[in-house]
Design an enzyme around this catalytic site. Structure first.
Site, PDB file in Angstrom:
ATOM      1  N   GLU A   1      88.654  50.013 -43.556  1.00  0.00           N
ATOM      2  CA  GLU A   1      87.245  49.696 -43.262  1.00  0.00           C
ATOM      3  C   GLU A   1      86.327  49.683 -44.484  1.00  0.00           C
ATOM      4  OE1 GLU A   1      86.166  52.303 -40.007  1.00  0.00           O
ATOM      5  OE2 GLU A   1      87.879  51.673 -38.816  1.00  0.00           O
TER       6      GLU A   1
ATOM      7  N   GLU B   1      95.668  48.442 -33.956  1.00  0.00           N
ATOM      8  CA  GLU B   1      94.984  49.411 -33.075  1.00  0.00           C
ATOM      9  C   GLU B   1      94.550  48.718 -31.782  1.00  0.00           C
ATOM     10  OE1 GLU B   1      91.895  51.589 -35.159  1.00  0.00           O
ATOM     11  OE2 GLU B   1      93.061  51.668 -37.007  1.00  0.00           O
TER      12      GLU B   1
HETATM   13  O1  9MR Z   1      91.257  57.376 -32.095  1.00  0.00           O
HETATM   14  C1  9MR Z   1      90.613  58.116 -33.116  1.00  0.00           C
HETATM   15  C2  9MR Z   1      89.744  59.190 -32.478  1.00  0.00           C
HETATM   16  O2  9MR Z   1      90.551  60.170 -31.842  1.00  0.00           O
HETATM   17  C3  9MR Z   1      88.873  59.834 -33.532  1.00  0.00           C
HETATM   18  O3  9MR Z   1      87.961  60.720 -32.921  1.00  0.00           O
HETATM   19  C4  9MR Z   1      88.134  58.778 -34.315  1.00  0.00           C
HETATM   20  C5  9MR Z   1      87.288  59.435 -35.366  1.00  0.00           C
HETATM   21  O4  9MR Z   1      86.994  58.653 -36.427  1.00  0.00           O
HETATM   22  O5  9MR Z   1      89.045  57.866 -34.904  1.00  0.00           O
HETATM   23  C6  9MR Z   1      89.755  57.167 -33.940  1.00  0.00           C
HETATM   24  O6  9MR Z   1      90.604  56.203 -34.563  1.00  0.00           O
HETATM   25  C7  9MR Z   1      89.951  55.201 -35.331  1.00  0.00           C
HETATM   26  C8  9MR Z   1      90.907  54.770 -36.412  1.00  0.00           C
HETATM   27  O7  9MR Z   1      91.326  55.865 -37.166  1.00  0.00           O
HETATM   28  C9  9MR Z   1      90.282  53.716 -37.319  1.00  0.00           C
HETATM   29  N1  9MR Z   1      89.780  52.612 -36.560  1.00  0.00           N
HETATM   30  C10 9MR Z   1      88.914  52.914 -35.447  1.00  0.00           C
HETATM   31  C11 9MR Z   1      89.607  53.933 -34.526  1.00  0.00           C
HETATM   32  C12 9MR Z   1      88.781  54.193 -33.300  1.00  0.00           C
HETATM   33  O8  9MR Z   1      87.595  54.837 -33.674  1.00  0.00           O
END
Ligand code: 9MR
Length: 382
Positions: A162, A268
């Site tokens: 990102e 994802e």
């Molecule tokens: O699924 C993840 C969630 O459990 C966390 O709280 C969150 C915090 O940043 O991150 C989520 O995963 C993210 C991923 O690492 C990067 N892309 C977006 C995802 C959804 O937020």
């Protein structure tokens, strides 16, 4: 007498052999009829899932069975992020990450590392760094230590996550600010290539279907390539809804990234059917919409999806997987962001405490109807 014994022996051996044959045939048949996502899409692309800490630690045997039966690639949902694995300057937590890698190896899975450099879920001490040299040193130590520890074990790294704004310009992260430009990406990819020479190196981001953001990715990838720095893939996160993005926008990005000579991964994937605050855009976790919490209009499927909603999700998943199959020569992996609906981050984002249904397995870990739709596409294609 001798003849009698002989013929009994003969009869016994024939029966023994034919029973053995029948058993063998049965096993083969069982193997053939055991349906799974990974078997159905074998030869097209890997089918992955994101594991939370409990799933990595195998606390629920039912879930472990489901994970190993259905998926041949894994990503750690949170446990390899900077704040988890490297919370203090000289403290690393390898307990869960070691278990994660061991789980993948034990089950012959493609093991993804998520992620080496991300402005979000960064350990607080990193955010306090005030000058470029210190940041360069700390990024170097972080990547060398973690990518080095799992050298030859983690098959693919989301090296940077990102780094772009929605219009394709560089995100003003701590990395960008202290470096003064995007060259921190060069450093990260160079370090990862050296520390984990066999791993596939990926740039990962959300909304990469957007034409403007697509241009940003093309700039990043071309810049690395022009400098001779290894980059193997672009990870399109794929947090989508039943409404969008359009198949055409996704397809244009698949083609554009593949034209750069890198692989495309959907890293994802999930599909939300819940109404979202309509000004909301993207997957940036910083956005929160507390004012909608508890509003039944925003959480319409607490008691289950309606038939209409189920059909919309099924149609959307079919369109998505048909597109993936069309471009299977360019796509190396499709990873769902979670194993079952209960685990999904989309129950709490962008509004806390909702009931969402974005994945192929329900809260009871059983395949949902939409699972059959996704599998059926492959049977049609055969
Ligand atoms: O699924 C993840 C969630 O459990 C966390 O709280 C969150 C915090 O940043 O991150 C989520 O995963 C993210 C991923 O690492 C990067 N892309 C977006 C995802 C959804 O937020």
């Amino acid at each position: 007498m001798f003849n009698k014994i002989n013929s009994t022996l003969l009869l016994f051996s024939i029966c023994f052999l034919s029973c053995k044959e029948a058993k063998k045939e049965n096993t083969i048949q069982n193997q053939e009829i055991e349906i799974s996502l990974k078997k159905s899409y074998n030869g097209d692309f890997l089918i992955g899932t994101a594991l939370n800490t409990g799933q990595i630690k195998e606390v629920d045997a039912k879930q472990t069975t489901l994970i190993t039966k259905e998926f041949n690639a894994i990503t750690p949902e949170n446990d390899l992020k900077w704040e988890q694995i490297h919370p203090e300057k000289d403290t690393y937590n390898f307990e869960v990450s070691d278990a994660y890698v061991a789980f993948g190896k034990k089950n012959n899975m493609h093991v993804v590392g998520h992620t080496l450099l991300w402005h979000s879920q960064l350990a607080p001490w990193v955010n306090e760094i005030k000058n470029k040299d210190t940041l360069v040193n700390q990024i170097t130590k972080h990547i060398n230590t973690i990518a080095g520890r799992y050298k030859g074990k983690i098959d693919s790294w989301d090296v940077v996550n990102e780094a772009l704004n929605e219009d394709g310009t560089p995100r003003e992260s701590i990395f960008y600010k202290l470096f003064g430009d995007e060259s921190y990406l060069e450093l990260a990819f160079k370090l990862a290539a050296k520390a984990a020479p066999d791993a596939e190196l990926v740039y990962n981001d959300y909304n990469l279907w957007k034409p403007a953001k697509r241009e940003g990715v093309i700039r990043v990838v071309k810049n690395l390539q022009a400098k001779g720095i290894k980059i193997d893939g672009v990870g399109m996160q794929a947090h989508w809804s039943i409404e969008g993005p359009s198949i055409e926008d996704i397809e244009n990005s698949i083609i554009a990234y593949s034209d750069l000579g890198v692989k495309v991964m959907f890293t994802e994937l999930d599909v939300t059917a819940l109404p979202n605050p309509w000004e909301l855009d993207g997957a940036a976790v910083e956005q929160s919409y507390e004012r909608y919490e508890g509003d039944p209009k925003m959480d319409p499927y607490v008691d289950g999806l309606t038939e209409e909603a189920k059909q919309k999700i099924a149609k959307r998943y079919e369109d998505i997987f048909n597109l993936f199959l069309k471009h299977k020569d360019k796509i190396s992996r499709v990873t769902f962001w979670g194993v079952n609906d209960g685990q999904s981050w989309l129950n709490d984002w962008p509004i806390n405490g909702r009931t969402n249904y974005p994945l192929l397995f329900g809260r009871d870990n059983k395949p949902k109807e939409v699972y059959n739709n996704v599998i059926a596409l492959k049977n049609k294609a055969k």
